[in-house]
Design a protein around this motif. Structure first.
Motif, mmCIF file in Angstrom:
data_model
loop_
_atom_site.group_PDB
_atom_site.id
_atom_site.type_symbol
_atom_site.label_atom_id
_atom_site.label_comp_id
_atom_site.label_asym_id
_atom_site.label_seq_id
_atom_site.Cartn_x
_atom_site.Cartn_y
_atom_site.Cartn_z
ATOM 1 N N TYR A 247 25.442 19.389 -25.981
ATOM 2 C CA TYR A 247 25.961 20.657 -25.439
ATOM 3 C C TYR A 247 24.867 21.709 -25.494
ATOM 4 C CZ TYR A 247 26.409 22.702 -30.145
ATOM 5 O OH TYR A 247 26.141 23.206 -31.397
ATOM 6 N N ASN B 171 27.658 24.289 -21.620
ATOM 7 C CA ASN B 171 28.013 23.063 -20.903
ATOM 8 C C ASN B 171 28.013 21.855 -21.836
ATOM 9 O OD1 ASN B 171 27.755 24.373 -18.144
ATOM 10 N ND2 ASN B 171 25.663 24.635 -18.923
ATOM 11 N N TYR C 19 27.168 17.713 -21.911
ATOM 12 C CA TYR C 19 26.351 16.711 -21.210
ATOM 13 C C TYR C 19 26.663 15.322 -21.766
ATOM 14 C CZ TYR C 19 23.544 20.807 -19.906
ATOM 15 O OH TYR C 19 23.118 22.030 -19.435
ATOM 16 N N GLY D 178 32.166 26.321 -19.066
ATOM 17 C CA GLY D 178 30.990 25.774 -18.407
ATOM 18 C C GLY D 178 31.350 24.469 -17.731
ATOM 19 N N ASN D 179 30.350 23.655 -17.442
ATOM 20 C CA ASN D 179 30.556 22.422 -16.704
ATOM 21 C C ASN D 179 30.458 21.201 -17.622
ATOM 22 O OD1 ASN D 179 30.675 23.870 -14.245
ATOM 23 N ND2 ASN D 179 28.436 23.890 -14.144
ATOM 24 N N ILE D 180 30.945 20.092 -17.112
ATOM 25 C CA ILE D 180 30.705 18.802 -17.757
ATOM 26 C C ILE D 180 29.727 18.037 -16.878
ATOM 27 C CG2 ILE D 180 31.703 16.628 -18.526
ATOM 28 C CD1 ILE D 180 34.269 18.031 -19.100
ATOM 29 N N TYR D 181 28.547 17.816 -17.436
ATOM 30 C CA TYR D 181 27.481 17.176 -16.676
ATOM 31 C C TYR D 181 27.298 15.720 -17.120
ATOM 32 C CZ TYR D 181 25.913 21.802 -15.077
ATOM 33 O OH TYR D 181 25.823 23.049 -14.500
ATOM 34 N N SER E 299 37.149 14.879 -18.462
ATOM 35 C CA SER E 299 37.749 16.214 -18.310
ATOM 36 C C SER E 299 39.265 16.147 -18.486
ATOM 37 C CB SER E 299 37.391 16.784 -16.937
ATOM 38 O OG SER E 299 38.016 18.033 -16.728
ATOM 39 N N THR F 95 38.586 22.871 -19.716
ATOM 40 C CA THR F 95 37.251 22.984 -19.116
ATOM 41 C C THR F 95 37.368 23.847 -17.867
ATOM 42 O OG1 THR F 95 37.596 20.938 -17.882
ATOM 43 C CG2 THR F 95 36.510 20.759 -20.014
ATOM 44 N N GLY G 250 34.793 24.762 -15.795
ATOM 45 C CA GLY G 250 33.813 24.505 -14.753
ATOM 46 C C GLY G 250 34.089 23.229 -13.989
ATOM 47 N N THR H 10 32.531 19.133 -12.623
ATOM 48 C CA THR H 10 31.827 17.942 -13.116
ATOM 49 C C THR H 10 30.722 17.605 -12.125
ATOM 50 O OG1 THR H 10 33.432 16.505 -11.999
ATOM 51 C CG2 THR H 10 33.848 17.024 -14.308
#
Length: 465
Positions: A90, A102, A104, A135-138, A258, A268, A270, A272
């Motif tokens: 993260y 985010n 990761y 934030g996002n999940i990358y 997610s 979450t 954001g 993906t």
């Protein structure tokens, strides 16, 4: 006088039973082989002698017997203790119950990661004491190249469970289970996806009265993650279940992640997406799986994804990221050279044997089996134990049950259209350990007859003394 002669012949036959060669020749004289190519080699490992061979140098398609080479190379160059790793990171900072940053997920080609394994990631995120990810999940899939299928895989294998899309981030064999069942109160069968996810839509066109044949598929022609169920549901069944592959498995992974976070009260906010892991991140958790666990599913269930991910792991050890199938093949070639054969005599292009481009020989397959028995005794046990047991499990679960080969033969099967192979080990009646390879190719009928003839040969080997 005739009676005496007859009794003399009977005595001669009983005193000198039919040789192994004549018994196997008898099987191979079957009409089936008038048009079907067959290659066979049998080795007595206890005495280190060749018992039988025919066309053993012929180059034929191995189908899933290719997994013998891949899994053996995995034992040799990765070792049983090699770990497939899926890592969690993260960035940003935590304030009150919110991560302003985010998440990761970095894929390491674990072929056996399932939805349940995501809960270890949930626990790791909960350790940050957050309930919101602002934030996002990358996902980072840079471990391997971007090719989603092996060289020579057939376009019309899509959307089969046996042709999973390949990624460094895999989940649920990169497939979804479609469960269709009757309903007393509805006009059409109900369709349930396992796991339930918004990543895949359902188009239920089935009924109890259609003239069309019942079918479960995915809208692969339009390249959509849309499960299509259509036709007349077989009312003789309470339910029908089938697996279909999924497009973009890395995005499938991230979506399921997610959704699992959301179901565990971690929101979450954001999207993906796929990115390369940046430098300034914080390590959070690593989910690891040993190769010694992977090889069992690889060989017993003939799991194509496990074989291909093993090939990419070999490639990563050989030449680093991004791993490619060609680099993995280099290590298999190295193994072939080390056992005294020339890798240039064969053509290998994938790890699973799905490709029709692969050509190997029964001589090569038995040489691998011999090499591990004589020169890699510790690794031999892993290879031996990973093969299906006749009449007991894996792809041999329903074969040889009423023969002396039952619970005796341990062997890898292989099937493609017009191809049927089996190679492995069997104990003879005098308790000698035998290694064998039987390859059959170029037939148009069902592979059932090919398997029956293979089973006959395995029974003969188990009765040999």
């Amino acid at each position: 006088m005739r009676r005496i002669l007859f009794l003399s012949i009977i005595f001669f036959i009983s005193a000198y039973p039919q040789s192994l060669k004549s018994k196997l020749d008898n099987v191979l004289n079957d009409k089936f082989f008038e048009s079907c190519l067959v290659s066979i080699q049998v080795e007595d490992l206890t005495t280190n002698k060749t018992l039988y061979k025919k066309n053993e140098k012929f180059l034929l398609r191995p189908a899933s017997n290719m997994k013998i080479l891949t899994s053996a190379a995995g034992l040799l160059y990765l070792t049983p203790d090699y770990e497939f790793s899926t890592d969690l990171y993260y960035d940003g900072y935590v304030s009150e119950d919110t991560l302003y940053g985010n998440i990761y997920v970095v894929g390491g080609c674990d072929p056996d990661f399932v939805t349940q394994d995501l809960y270890s990631f949930v626990d790791a995120i909960e350790s940050l004491n957050v309930s919101v990810i602002n934030g996002n999940i990358y996902g980072d899939v840079s471990y391997k190249d971007s090719l989603f299928w092996g060289s020579g895989w057939m376009w019309d294998d899509d959307p089969s469970f046996d042709a999973p899309y390949l990624s460094a981030l895999n989940i649920n064999d990169n497939c979804v289970e479609v469960f269709v069942q009757q309903s007393e109160y509805l006009e059409k069968p109900t369709v349930t996806l396992i796991p339930g996810t918004n990543y895949i839509t359902v188009n239920n066109e089935s009924s109890f009265s259609s003239d069309e044949k019942f079918q479960i598929t995915r809208n692969w022609i339009e390249k959509k993650n849309e499960v299509v169920v259509k036709g007349n549901f077989p009312t003789s069944n309470r339910y029908v279940r089938q697996f279909v592959n999924v497009l973009d498995p890395a995005k499938y992974f991230l979506t399921l992640f997610s959704e699992v976070l959301d179901s565990n009260n971690i929101k979450t906010l954001g999207s993906t997406e796929l990115v390369i892991l940046p430098d300034e991140v914080n390590f959070l958790y690593s989910f690891k799986r040993k190769y010694s666990d992977v090889i069992t599913n690889l060989n017993k269930e003939s799991d194509n994804l496990s074989a291909e991910m093993t090939l990419y792991a070999l490639a990563n050890n050989y030449s680093g990221k991004p791993a490619t199938a060609d680099s993995g093949i280099q290590l298999i070639n190295q193994m072939i050279d080390s056992i005294g054969l020339n890798y240039e005599d064969y053509r290998l292009v994938d790890g699973s044997g799905v490709s029709h481009y692969n050509v190997v020989s029964a001589e090569l397959l038995t040489a691998i089996l011999k090499y591990f028995y004589f020169h890699q005794p510790d690794l031999f046990n892993y290879l031996y134990d990973s093969f299906p047991i006749a009449g007991v499990d894996g792809t041999l679960e329903n074969r040889m049950r009423k023969t002396s080969a039952f619970k005796n033969v341990r062997a890898k099967t292989g099937t493609l259209s017009g191809v049927s192979c089996i190679s492995g080990y069997v104990k003879s009646k005098n308790n000698h350990q035998l290694a064998f390879s039987i390859m059959m190719q170029n037939f148009v009928a069902s592979s059932k007859l090919a398997r029956e003839l293979q089973d006959d040969i395995c029974e003969i080997l188990s009765q040999h003394k």
